[in-house]
Design a protein around this motif. Structure first.
Motif, mmCIF file in Angstrom:
data_model
loop_
_atom_site.group_PDB
_atom_site.id
_atom_site.type_symbol
_atom_site.label_atom_id
_atom_site.label_comp_id
_atom_site.label_asym_id
_atom_site.label_seq_id
_atom_site.Cartn_x
_atom_site.Cartn_y
_atom_site.Cartn_z
ATOM 1 N N HIS A 26 -6.210 1.740 -6.684
ATOM 2 C CA HIS A 26 -4.986 2.228 -6.024
ATOM 3 C C HIS A 26 -5.226 3.625 -5.447
ATOM 4 N N HIS A 28 -4.200 6.134 -1.647
ATOM 5 C CA HIS A 28 -3.400 6.225 -0.423
ATOM 6 C C HIS A 28 -4.332 6.556 0.742
ATOM 7 N N ARG A 170 2.469 -2.887 0.204
ATOM 8 C CA ARG A 170 3.403 -2.052 -0.548
ATOM 9 C C ARG A 170 4.828 -2.328 -0.088
ATOM 10 N N MET A 258 4.597 -0.221 -10.508
ATOM 11 C CA MET A 258 4.302 1.129 -10.992
ATOM 12 C C MET A 258 5.662 1.712 -11.366
ATOM 13 N N TRP A 325 -1.477 7.146 -14.136
ATOM 14 C CA TRP A 325 -0.814 7.347 -12.840
ATOM 15 C C TRP A 325 -0.218 8.748 -12.694
ATOM 16 N N ASP A 355 -5.575 7.308 -6.963
ATOM 17 C CA ASP A 355 -4.356 7.715 -6.265
ATOM 18 C C ASP A 355 -4.653 8.745 -5.180
HETATM 19 ZN ZN ZN Z 1 0.083 6.055 -5.490
#
Ligand code: ZN
Ligand code: RAT
Length: 420
Positions: A26, A28, A170, A258, A325, A355
């Protein structure tokens, strides 16, 4: 090779973690051909929203004025306040230093313009190659939002990501703000109705399927608030029950949740203004129990939810536990959470995702996490060696490959990606 001494064990574990190529499940980040969506370089590193939140604790600038500055001026301000006027010991600050160091930059000068010039030599493609190599990452999972106008245009133009970059569909706007986004679906040709019914189910499902064909995502994903409930009388719950779960099962694409983010606790901070709270795990338990043929991937934001999640993971094989996370991605908490997971779930998890929002962050996020994963693995192997159990170094390499690469692909049933 059989391991006989603790020095040998330490060297084998360190080497195995160091050498293992990572699937970052995961991020971005975006494929380099996705134009300006891929963020990279010093100014992006320094204006990471984690650092915006931190600078506002020292800065005299009102946040509205900060947002009016150019990106470089924001970066200068953050550098001055968080790195020059105070020592940069927070995890997000240290991350910038580890990243620059990993990129081969000598930090002694503290000269931001000189650092900028070093980055200026790279284009998106060469920087992606260099950073993936330095970070030891070979697969990157993006976060792909079909409601984002810029990103949508890129996909609709037929652009395909670099083969190292994989999509994740997403769905926050669809699930968390359906009322506000319904008109968009309409404008795009999906005949959703004002009153919930068969036609709306069909049309939302068609929307999901179209984007699955377009993106070829590894999973569908959403971030959810601490008060997330399922089932309940809400658009979100109905969309999950009647559209997402059937499509997820039918297409064999897991649904990743999440859970625990409270968006916009301080809206003036924009993306830096989100916070967290404890959630109930009952909605997840209900889903796992009621939909045993669906696959779920989950991470929780609150430290308090981690123990319950491990226990739930012991009950349901259709649950994949992943990552530390966001606010958990900090050494003290990664250590605690990873140790707890290894003790309760063995090595059947993906202990971390980056992330990363800025390409270069892969360097620090993985360097810092790998150090902790190595340390805990070593501790656990030492514990079993003390019982008289004998370990071979190929077994350690197998375990590390599972943690950083194979477990994820195995859960997705992508046997061609599993390393033997
Ligand atoms: Zn994220
Ligand atoms: O960690 C982050 O950068 C957050 O801003 C979020 O993007 C979070 O990870 C999310 O995926 O919602």
């Amino acid at each position: 090779m059989e391991i006989n001494t603790s020095e040998q064990l330490a060297a084998v574990v360190k080497n195995a973690v160091q050498q293992q190529k990572i699937t970052d499940m995961h991020t971005h980040l975006f494929s380099p051909n996705f134009d300006s969506l891929l963020h990279r370089g010093v100014d992006e590193l320094l204006t990471y929203h984690y650092l915006v939140a931190e600078v506002m604790r020292w800065s005299d600038l009102p946040i509205e004025i900060f947002w009016q500055l150019t990106k470089s001026a924001q970066a200068d301000h953050i550098w001055q306040k968080l790195f020059i006027e105070h020592s940069p010991v927070s995890e997000a600050c240290r991350g910038v230093l580890t990243t620059l160091q990993g990129f081969g930059i000598d930090l002694r000068s503290r000269d931001l313009d000189a650092f900028r010039q070093i980055y200026a030599q790279y284009d998106a493609y060469s920087q992606v190659d260099k950073v993936l190599e330095l970070a030891g990452v070979d697969h990157v999972v993006m976060t792909n939002d079909p409601f984002d106008e810029e990103e949508r245009g890129i996909w609709l133009s037929g652009t395909k990501p670099d083969p190292r970059f994989h999509a994740a569909l997403r769905l926050d706007p669809l699930l968390n703000d359906y009322a506000a986004n319904k008109d968009k679906l309409h404008a795009w040709g999906y005949q959703v109705e004002d009153v919930w019914g068969e036609q709306t189910v069909r049309e939302i499902s068609r929307f999901l399927q179209d984007w699955i064909v377009r993106m070829n995502p590894l999973y569908m994903a959403v971030s959810l608030p601490p008060d997330f409930a399922f089932p309940e009388d809400s658009d979100r719950s109905r969309i999950i029950e009647h559209c997402i779960l059937p499509v997820s099962r039918g297409k064999s694409i897991p649904f990743a949740m999440m859970i625990g983010v409270t968006r916009a606790v301080n809206p003036a901070l924009r993306s830096a203004g989100d916070s967290l709270d404890k959630a109930s795990l009952e909605p997840l338990a209900y889903m796992l129990r009621t939909y045993p043929h669906n696959k779920f991937m989950t991470t929780y934001l609150s430290r308090e939810n981690q123990h319950e999640l491990c226990v739930l993971g012991r009950k349901f094989r259709n649950l994949f536990v992943f990552g530390c996370w966001w606010f958990l991605n900090s050494p003290a908490l990664i250590e605690e959470v990873t140790r707890m997971r290894f003790e309760l779930l063995g090595l059947s998890v993906t202990p971390q995702h980056s992330d990363a929002r800025v390409l270069d962050q892969l360097i620090y996020k993985w360097k810092h996490s790998k150090e902790i994963i190595s340390m805990i693995l070593l501790e656990k192997y030492k514990d079993i060696l003390r019982t008289g159990w004998v370990l071979d170094c190929t077994e350690i390499e197998r375990d590390v490959a599972d943690l950083l690469h194979n477990n994820f692909w195995r859960f997705l049933d992508k046997s061609d990606r599993i390393l033997s």
